[in-house]
Write a protein that holds these residues in place. Sequence first.
Motif, PDB file in Angstrom:
ATOM      1  N   GLY A 216      30.428  26.474  28.019  1.00  0.00           N
ATOM      2  CA  GLY A 216      29.711  26.011  29.202  1.00  0.00           C
ATOM      3  C   GLY A 216      30.437  26.238  30.510  1.00  0.00           C
ATOM      4  O   GLY A 216      30.072  25.646  31.530  1.00  0.00           O
ATOM      5  N   ILE A 217      31.457  27.092  30.503  1.00  0.00           N
ATOM      6  CA  ILE A 217      32.221  27.375  31.722  1.00  0.00           C
ATOM      7  C   ILE A 217      31.967  28.822  32.127  1.00  0.00           C
ATOM      8  O   ILE A 217      32.174  29.745  31.345  1.00  0.00           O
ATOM      9  CB  ILE A 217      33.721  27.127  31.504  1.00  0.00           C
ATOM     10  CG1 ILE A 217      33.950  25.641  31.176  1.00  0.00           C
ATOM     11  CG2 ILE A 217      34.526  27.528  32.739  1.00  0.00           C
ATOM     12  CD1 ILE A 217      35.390  25.302  30.831  1.00  0.00           C
ATOM     13  N   LEU A 218      31.501  29.011  33.351  1.00  0.00           N
ATOM     14  CA  LEU A 218      31.152  30.333  33.870  1.00  0.00           C
ATOM     15  C   LEU A 218      32.343  30.890  34.638  1.00  0.00           C
ATOM     16  O   LEU A 218      32.727  30.354  35.689  1.00  0.00           O
ATOM     17  CB  LEU A 218      29.919  30.227  34.777  1.00  0.00           C
ATOM     18  CG  LEU A 218      29.322  31.519  35.326  1.00  0.00           C
ATOM     19  CD1 LEU A 218      28.859  32.428  34.195  1.00  0.00           C
ATOM     20  CD2 LEU A 218      28.159  31.202  36.257  1.00  0.00           C
ATOM     21  N   THR A 219      32.932  31.954  34.113  1.00  0.00           N
ATOM     22  CA  THR A 219      34.158  32.518  34.673  1.00  0.00           C
ATOM     23  C   THR A 219      33.876  33.850  35.345  1.00  0.00           C
ATOM     24  O   THR A 219      33.213  34.713  34.777  1.00  0.00           O
ATOM     25  CB  THR A 219      35.209  32.727  33.572  1.00  0.00           C
ATOM     26  OG1 THR A 219      35.485  31.474  32.947  1.00  0.00           O
ATOM     27  CG2 THR A 219      36.490  33.304  34.145  1.00  0.00           C
ATOM     28  N   LEU A 220      34.402  34.011  36.547  1.00  0.00           N
ATOM     29  CA  LEU A 220      34.338  35.295  37.239  1.00  0.00           C
ATOM     30  C   LEU A 220      35.699  35.966  37.071  1.00  0.00           C
ATOM     31  O   LEU A 220      36.722  35.480  37.558  1.00  0.00           O
ATOM     32  CB  LEU A 220      34.029  35.085  38.723  1.00  0.00           C
ATOM     33  CG  LEU A 220      33.672  36.332  39.535  1.00  0.00           C
ATOM     34  CD1 LEU A 220      32.499  37.072  38.928  1.00  0.00           C
ATOM     35  CD2 LEU A 220      33.366  35.951  40.977  1.00  0.00           C
ATOM     36  N   SER A 221      35.717  37.068  36.329  1.00  0.00           N
ATOM     37  CA  SER A 221      36.957  37.786  36.075  1.00  0.00           C
ATOM     38  C   SER A 221      37.242  38.735  37.232  1.00  0.00           C
ATOM     39  O   SER A 221      36.357  39.457  37.686  1.00  0.00           O
ATOM     40  CB  SER A 221      36.852  38.564  34.759  1.00  0.00           C
ATOM     41  OG  SER A 221      36.699  37.688  33.659  1.00  0.00           O
ATOM     42  N   LEU A 222      38.484  38.731  37.698  1.00  0.00           N
ATOM     43  CA  LEU A 222      38.882  39.484  38.888  1.00  0.00           C
ATOM     44  C   LEU A 222      40.051  40.395  38.556  1.00  0.00           C
ATOM     45  O   LEU A 222      41.040  39.966  37.964  1.00  0.00           O
ATOM     46  CB  LEU A 222      39.286  38.510  40.001  1.00  0.00           C
ATOM     47  CG  LEU A 222      39.786  39.123  41.307  1.00  0.00           C
ATOM     48  CD1 LEU A 222      38.608  39.593  42.165  1.00  0.00           C
ATOM     49  CD2 LEU A 222      40.618  38.107  42.083  1.00  0.00           C
ATOM     50  N   ALA A 223      39.934  41.658  38.921  1.00  0.00           N
ATOM     51  CA  ALA A 223      41.036  42.608  38.734  1.00  0.00           C
ATOM     52  C   ALA A 223      40.818  43.802  39.652  1.00  0.00           C
ATOM     53  O   ALA A 223      39.681  44.135  39.992  1.00  0.00           O
ATOM     54  CB  ALA A 223      41.122  43.073  37.274  1.00  0.00           C
ATOM     55  N   PRO A 224      41.890  44.466  40.069  1.00  0.00           N
ATOM     56  CA  PRO A 224      41.752  45.677  40.883  1.00  0.00           C
ATOM     57  C   PRO A 224      41.661  46.914  40.003  1.00  0.00           C
ATOM     58  O   PRO A 224      41.809  46.844  38.779  1.00  0.00           O
ATOM     59  CB  PRO A 224      43.068  45.695  41.676  1.00  0.00           C
ATOM     60  CG  PRO A 224      44.068  45.124  40.698  1.00  0.00           C
ATOM     61  CD  PRO A 224      43.307  44.072  39.904  1.00  0.00           C
ATOM     62  N   ARG A 225      41.396  48.041  40.620  1.00  0.00           N
ATOM     63  CA  ARG A 225      41.596  49.321  39.938  1.00  0.00           C
ATOM     64  C   ARG A 225      43.095  49.595  39.947  1.00  0.00           C
ATOM     65  O   ARG A 225      43.716  49.680  41.006  1.00  0.00           O
ATOM     66  CB  ARG A 225      40.856  50.444  40.659  1.00  0.00           C
ATOM     67  CG  ARG A 225      39.362  50.388  40.510  1.00  0.00           C
ATOM     68  CD  ARG A 225      38.721  51.724  40.845  1.00  0.00           C
ATOM     69  NE  ARG A 225      39.082  52.759  39.878  1.00  0.00           N
ATOM     70  CZ  ARG A 225      38.368  53.872  39.654  1.00  0.00           C
ATOM     71  NH1 ARG A 225      37.253  54.071  40.323  1.00  0.00           N
ATOM     72  NH2 ARG A 225      38.756  54.759  38.768  1.00  0.00           N
ATOM     73  N   ASP A 226      43.686  49.718  38.786  1.00  0.00           N
ATOM     74  CA  ASP A 226      45.115  49.989  38.723  1.00  0.00           C
ATOM     75  C   ASP A 226      45.413  50.759  37.445  1.00  0.00           C
ATOM     76  O   ASP A 226      44.509  51.338  36.816  1.00  0.00           O
ATOM     77  CB  ASP A 226      45.927  48.691  38.804  1.00  0.00           C
ATOM     78  CG  ASP A 226      45.620  47.715  37.668  1.00  0.00           C
ATOM     79  OD1 ASP A 226      44.919  48.109  36.704  1.00  0.00           O
ATOM     80  OD2 ASP A 226      46.082  46.562  37.732  1.00  0.00           O
ATOM     81  N   ASN A 227      46.666  50.755  37.018  1.00  0.00           N
ATOM     82  CA  ASN A 227      47.031  51.544  35.849  1.00  0.00           C
ATOM     83  C   ASN A 227      46.474  50.987  34.549  1.00  0.00           C
ATOM     84  O   ASN A 227      46.568  51.618  33.501  1.00  0.00           O
ATOM     85  CB  ASN A 227      48.552  51.647  35.751  1.00  0.00           C
ATOM     86  CG  ASN A 227      49.211  50.289  35.534  1.00  0.00           C
ATOM     87  OD1 ASN A 227      48.762  49.286  36.086  1.00  0.00           O
ATOM     88  ND2 ASN A 227      50.286  50.263  34.776  1.00  0.00           N
ATOM     89  N   HIS A 228      45.866  49.796  34.595  1.00  0.00           N
ATOM     90  CA  HIS A 228      45.252  49.244  33.393  1.00  0.00           C
ATOM     91  C   HIS A 228      43.899  49.884  33.084  1.00  0.00           C
ATOM     92  O   HIS A 228      43.304  49.582  32.053  1.00  0.00           O
ATOM     93  CB  HIS A 228      45.087  47.722  33.521  1.00  0.00           C
ATOM     94  CG  HIS A 228      46.368  46.966  33.356  1.00  0.00           C
ATOM     95  ND1 HIS A 228      47.307  46.895  34.354  1.00  0.00           N
ATOM     96  CD2 HIS A 228      46.873  46.275  32.312  1.00  0.00           C
ATOM     97  CE1 HIS A 228      48.334  46.169  33.934  1.00  0.00           C
ATOM     98  NE2 HIS A 228      48.108  45.790  32.694  1.00  0.00           N
ATOM     99  N   GLU A 229      43.397  50.691  33.972  1.00  0.00           N
ATOM    100  CA  GLU A 229      42.161  51.453  33.727  1.00  0.00           C
ATOM    101  C   GLU A 229      40.942  50.581  33.441  1.00  0.00           C
ATOM    102  O   GLU A 229      40.700  50.149  32.326  1.00  0.00           O
ATOM    103  CB  GLU A 229      42.339  52.436  32.560  1.00  0.00           C
ATOM    104  CG  GLU A 229      43.098  53.691  32.929  1.00  0.00           C
ATOM    105  CD  GLU A 229      43.027  54.743  31.824  1.00  0.00           C
ATOM    106  OE1 GLU A 229      43.227  55.913  32.135  1.00  0.00           O
ATOM    107  OE2 GLU A 229      42.763  54.397  30.662  1.00  0.00           O
ATOM    108  N   ALA A 230      40.190  50.315  34.471  1.00  0.00           N
ATOM    109  CA  ALA A 230      38.821  49.800  34.308  1.00  0.00           C
ATOM    110  C   ALA A 230      38.721  48.453  33.616  1.00  0.00           C
ATOM    111  O   ALA A 230      37.846  48.237  32.789  1.00  0.00           O
ATOM    112  CB  ALA A 230      37.964  50.839  33.576  1.00  0.00           C
ATOM    113  N   GLN A 231      39.604  47.498  33.975  1.00  0.00           N
ATOM    114  CA  GLN A 231      39.494  46.165  33.403  1.00  0.00           C
ATOM    115  C   GLN A 231      38.113  45.559  33.674  1.00  0.00           C
ATOM    116  O   GLN A 231      37.466  45.016  32.774  1.00  0.00           O
ATOM    117  CB  GLN A 231      40.571  45.252  33.992  1.00  0.00           C
ATOM    118  CG  GLN A 231      41.995  45.686  33.713  1.00  0.00           C
ATOM    119  CD  GLN A 231      43.001  44.816  34.445  1.00  0.00           C
ATOM    120  OE1 GLN A 231      43.266  43.699  34.047  1.00  0.00           O
ATOM    121  NE2 GLN A 231      43.563  45.332  35.531  1.00  0.00           N
TER     122      GLN A 231
END
Length: 543
Positions: A216-231
């Motif tokens: 029941g918890i709505l999470t907004l996941s945040l990440a940049p474009r970086d070497n982790h490729e398309a998080q």
Amino acid sequence: MKGKDSKPERKNPERSFRTVPLTLMFIVLCGFSFYLGGIYYSEKGKFSPWNVVPEPSAKTAMVPLRMKAIAFPECSKDYQDYTPCTDPKRWWSYGKHRLSHMERHCPARAQRKECLVPPPDGYKIPIRWPKSRDECWYRNVPYDWINNEKSNQNWLRKEGEKFIFPGGGTMFPKGVSAYVDLMQDLIPGMKDGTIRTAIDSGCGVASWGGDLLDRGILTLSLAPRDNHEAQVQFALERGIPAILGIISTQRLPFPANSFDLAHCSRCLIPWTEFGGLYLMEIHRILRPGGFWVLSGPPVNYENRWKGWNTTIEEQKSNFDGLKKLLTSMCFKLYNQKDDIAVWQKASDGAACYDQMKTPGFYPPSASMAPIRTTPGTCPSGRASPSRPAWPQRLLLPPERISLVPGGHAGGFNHDNSKWKERVKHYKALLPALGTEKVRNAMDMNTLYGGFAAALIDSPLWVMNVVSSYGVRSLGAIFDRGLVGTYHDWCEAFSTYPRTYDLLHLDGLFAAESHRCEMKLVMLEMDRILRPGGTWSSGRAPTS
């Protein structure tokens, strides 16, 4: 253009929506919009632009529509993951201080690409929710670096034509569910509806946010474009809410006092550097009484320091410095066990907040440039009200509605009733709405999030977008337990191509046509809409 989800899959889906001139969309909007609830089917795809203006009276003169045809070429294949405002090809133009080159830097008008972004070779219609949470097609997100580097931590693994997501992470290689179970023991409010909205900074493949959906918890996941490729692209391909972003020199596009919980699992953000700048931003977006959760260095340094290529003395100093900094920002250490530490932002603490406003409290290096999409600069949390528990808060008039020009409880209740009826009409026209065929939806021009609220029992989530130049109502939307962002539609949205099943744009063209080129807005819609996706616009008929 794209077609409905019910359209049979084609062998070459990348061609199914490329050949229709953009003019057809204008014709539909300006001509067929008078036919309430009408649906126009294009030659090689179909989209459903529901009416955007009231039905004209019998006295209205119909003027023939004259428009110059516009057709766009397809971009080259190296643009298949093109994100215009976070384009790695342009990073060299910007300084790397505090990783600011990974922030939004939108191209000038003359540099904007006017072509249709193609899908990768072998692209398939995404796997439906909820199965998509555990697997996705490799060809839809064909990135190998993150698989090669993180498979030993159970982020994901490639099996045949699919990526499988076991639910692991750097700090929870044995599974995210056990990790969240421990977190819930440390924060009882995660079980009783007190905590509804969360943000995960440096989200990986968003397994933490995916697990919380069932709780029941709505999470907004945040990440940049970086070497982790398309998080973020992995997250959205899985059907988990996400947006491109980084805590750096600009404020995040959320109002103050938005989230109930913020989370960092070894997200590699240097929290104590630059005078605590990054923690100031967490403080700003957390509601009073909200929680900040940190796992990874320097938490549990007594048992972990040997694996961090450091010394126990250095990690103790880092942890002591972090605690001191958080205390100065009106946080208290709420709970700690194993690798997880939890701080709570003060819900009142007048003396503490007054101290934060004294001149010289923050060093000069702690400056963070305000951006027009995020109003409010005061660090005080005293202005934000307490919030009812979920799900009651969804339909109760939010306290911050009084900050919306003309906002009041009566108008809010009317908006809820209006969207409840309109969604019934939408479902009649688009049977896929409310089923597993529509998972990622965006309301491109919302006021109070009424469209999302009316669909709360459907197996989808909605990104509520409030115009940077419109009514500042996003705080009220977060108060309801929904998520969203401020955005200027004259620029590209902070997401990857092919990430939304449904775009809802009630009143968007009328609101933004005086500022933005509509052909560029439509190109952006084409970029972020999945092949086979749908966009809708308009009002339901009145009785």
